[in-house]
Design a protein around this motif. Structure first.
Motif, PDB file in Angstrom:
ATOM      1  N   SER A  60       0.861  -1.189   0.000  1.00  0.00           N
ATOM      2  CA  SER A  60       0.000   0.000   0.000  1.00  0.00           C
ATOM      3  C   SER A  60       0.890   1.228   0.000  1.00  0.00           C
ATOM      4  O   SER A  60       2.005   1.207   0.520  1.00  0.00           O
ATOM      5  CB  SER A  60      -0.932   0.006   1.209  1.00  0.00           C
ATOM      6  OG  SER A  60      -0.213   0.263   2.394  1.00  0.00           O
ATOM      7  N   GLY A  64      -2.965   4.334  -2.911  1.00  0.00           N
ATOM      8  CA  GLY A  64      -3.509   3.105  -3.460  1.00  0.00           C
ATOM      9  C   GLY A  64      -2.701   1.868  -3.142  1.00  0.00           C
ATOM     10  O   GLY A  64      -2.058   1.790  -2.098  1.00  0.00           O
ATOM     11  N   SER A  83      -3.746   0.189  -8.293  1.00  0.00           N
ATOM     12  CA  SER A  83      -4.954   0.976  -8.079  1.00  0.00           C
ATOM     13  C   SER A  83      -4.527   2.245  -7.358  1.00  0.00           C
ATOM     14  O   SER A  83      -3.968   2.177  -6.266  1.00  0.00           O
ATOM     15  CB  SER A  83      -5.958   0.191  -7.221  1.00  0.00           C
ATOM     16  OG  SER A  83      -7.029   1.034  -6.863  1.00  0.00           O
ATOM     17  N   ASN A  84      -4.761   3.391  -7.984  1.00  0.00           N
ATOM     18  CA  ASN A  84      -4.365   4.654  -7.359  1.00  0.00           C
ATOM     19  C   ASN A  84      -5.540   5.331  -6.657  1.00  0.00           C
ATOM     20  O   ASN A  84      -5.488   6.514  -6.360  1.00  0.00           O
ATOM     21  CB  ASN A  84      -3.730   5.597  -8.382  1.00  0.00           C
ATOM     22  CG  ASN A  84      -4.697   6.098  -9.422  1.00  0.00           C
ATOM     23  OD1 ASN A  84      -5.845   5.685  -9.476  1.00  0.00           O
ATOM     24  ND2 ASN A  84      -4.232   7.002 -10.266  1.00  0.00           N
ATOM     25  N   GLY A  85      -6.592   4.589  -6.402  1.00  0.00           N
ATOM     26  CA  GLY A  85      -7.774   5.143  -5.764  1.00  0.00           C
ATOM     27  C   GLY A  85      -8.798   5.649  -6.767  1.00  0.00           C
ATOM     28  O   GLY A  85      -9.948   5.892  -6.420  1.00  0.00           O
ATOM     29  N   THR A 145       0.690   8.052  -9.457  1.00  0.00           N
ATOM     30  CA  THR A 145       0.501   6.608  -9.427  1.00  0.00           C
ATOM     31  C   THR A 145       1.814   5.911  -9.750  1.00  0.00           C
ATOM     32  O   THR A 145       2.761   6.536 -10.220  1.00  0.00           O
ATOM     33  CB  THR A 145      -0.599   6.175 -10.416  1.00  0.00           C
ATOM     34  OG1 THR A 145      -0.949   4.813 -10.158  1.00  0.00           O
ATOM     35  CG2 THR A 145      -0.174   6.321 -11.862  1.00  0.00           C
TER      36      THR A 145
END
Length: 179
Positions: A60, A64, A83-85, A145
């Motif tokens: 984490s 993300g 996954s960058n949110g 990211t």
């Protein structure tokens, strides 16, 4: 007086910590979140039970997750998702492929956020055999990211560390994803 000094120390520590975390991304090994696993399964049109998190393969960071997964299949495979949110992106997928060891968090480039390296064994059609490779991810400050770079992977494997790594082949999003 002691209470005043303690309050000043605590405030100073909090300010220093927030500045340190805004300067770069810190990474932490975590279990893959169940909602991320569901999202990966949906992306690949398969059951959640067929998505397997690679042991110690999820990290984490402030915005993300980076997650190494394998899918239930007769052929060994490996995939890396970020996954960058906002966006879920498949940055690597290979078969036959297998992860080797846990990911490495590397700071030798001396940039604000560490690189993440996954050692893999990937089938090479050229040689007809499995070959060692490194999947390297770096943090892109502009895109907020982590991105994958084949050149960076080669730089970590055999590159001259006196010459800056070339990130021009960096890819941050799956085809059709992104901003």
């Amino acid at each position: 007086m002691k209470k005043s000094l303690l309050a000043v120390f605590i405030v100073g520590t909090c300010v220093a910590s927030s500045q340190a975390s805004s300067a770069g991304q810190s990474l932490e090994f975590v279990q893959i979140p169940s909602d991320l696993r569901v999202e990966i399964a949906k992306e690949n049109e398969m059951k959640v039970d067929d998505v397997h998190s690679y042991a110690m393969g999820t990290l984490s960071w402030g915005g993300g997750f980076i997650s190494a997964v394998t899918f239930e299949d007769s052929v060994k495979n490996c995939s890396i998702y970020v996954s960058n949110g906002k966006v879920l992106s498949s940055l690597f997928s290979g078969a036959p492929c297998e992860f080797v060891g846990k990911p490495r968090v590397e700071s030798s480039r001396k940039v604000t956020s560490p690189d993440v390296l996954y050692d893999i064994r990937l089938f090479s059609p050229t040689s007809g055999a499995m070959a060692d490779d490194v999947i390297a991810l770096f943090y892109d400050l502009e895109k907020q990211t982590y991105c994958v770079s084949q050149s960076l992977g080669s730089w970590y494997q055999v590159g001259n560390k006196e010459i800056p790594a070339d990130l021009s082949d960096g890819r941050c999003f799956s085809e059709g994803a992104g901003y």
